[in-house]
Design a protein around this motif. Structure first.
Motif: not given
Length: 273
Positions: A163-165, A168, A170-172, A199
């Protein structure tokens, strides 16, 4: 019932994917098993009580042989087998080498609750090594890891790490490493200087590298074995999430130890399956 063993180097490292072969007193092979990423062999094949010979082989190490007695329970407990490295002060022969993910491990260890460790590994990655012909310090390493392939053995935890915590993904989606130089740090030991992309942040990261030697493989190729480690600070890569418990103890440590066990095949591609 079956066979259990632990395969280690003289300095205590696990020898991942070592092969253990068991023969009876006539020389007939009765069992063949491969060690896991922790250097452990656990095979449940029942064995007839009696005396056997156990042979342990691994790329980059001298073979080791010992005797084992199988009891009436059909169990052979070999214990810890120590392998001696086969290597020199030179790196592998010049030219391209391709990392074999099936016989390599990209693992990370984080402290948990201040008292124990969480072990994880990335299951999808690729890499290349180029050994420079005239000056080995100009050799190059490149690797790409699929961030979403993190596996700690706990589905809920892995989902949180993706997750983004944390990663992440999805983005990286990719973690990258590109070397910028190599310096010798001792016999069979090198420091690989490079840049780690994690990240969305790119930072210089050095790898402490041990060259374990080369050897022939069953497919007619040549393999080289390496062990590399480094330590990362999560905050250096903008991963600042943490949960502080009532006792004031952080749930997750701020540093991450990375452990790489690598087998590379000589050439620009892996052998056909």
């Amino acid at each position: 019932m079956g066979l259990t063993a632990r395969i280690r180097t003289r300095d205590g490292w696990a020898v991942s994917h070592a092969v253990v072969t068991v023969t009876d007193m006539t020389g007939t092979q009765v069992l063949r098993a491969e060690a896991d990423a922790e250097g452990a062999v656990r095979d449940t094949t029942p064995l007839t009580p009696g005396a056997y010979t156990v042979i342990v082989t691994a790329v980059g190490y001298a073979p080791a042989a010992s005797s084992a007695i199988v009891t009436a329970s059909g169990r052979a407990e070999v214990g810890t087998v120590t392998l001696a490295r086969q290597g020199g002060t030179e790196l592998p022969p010049p030219g391209p080498w391709t990392v074999d993910p099936a016989h390599s491990s990209v693992a990370a260890v984080a402290q948990h609750l201040g008292i124990s460790s969480v072990h994880g590994r990335f299951t999808e990655f690729a890499g290349t090594v180029e050994i420079a012909p005239d000056d080995v310090t100009k050799s190059r390493v490149e690797a790409v890891i699929r961030a979403a392939s993190i596996d700690t053995g706990n589905g809920m935890r892995d989902t949180h790490l993706r997750s983004a915590d944390f990663l992440d993904v999805e983005r990286y989606p990719e973690i990258t490493y590109r070397s910028t130089g190599v310096t010798q740090a001792g016999q069979d030991r090198w420091t690989v200087h490079g840049e780690l992309g994690l990240h969305g942040v790119v930072r210089p990261v050095d790898l402490d590298l041990a060259y374990l030697g080369t050897g022939a493989d069953p497919w007619g190729g040549t393999r080289a074995a390496f062990r590399a480690t480094t330590e990362l600070r999560r905050e250096d890569f903008a991963m600042n999430y943490n949960q502080v418990l009532q006792a004031g103890i952080a749930a997750i440590g701020t540093t991450l130890r990375v452990e790489l066990d690598i087998q590379a095949v000589q050439g620009e591609s892996l052998p056909a399956a």
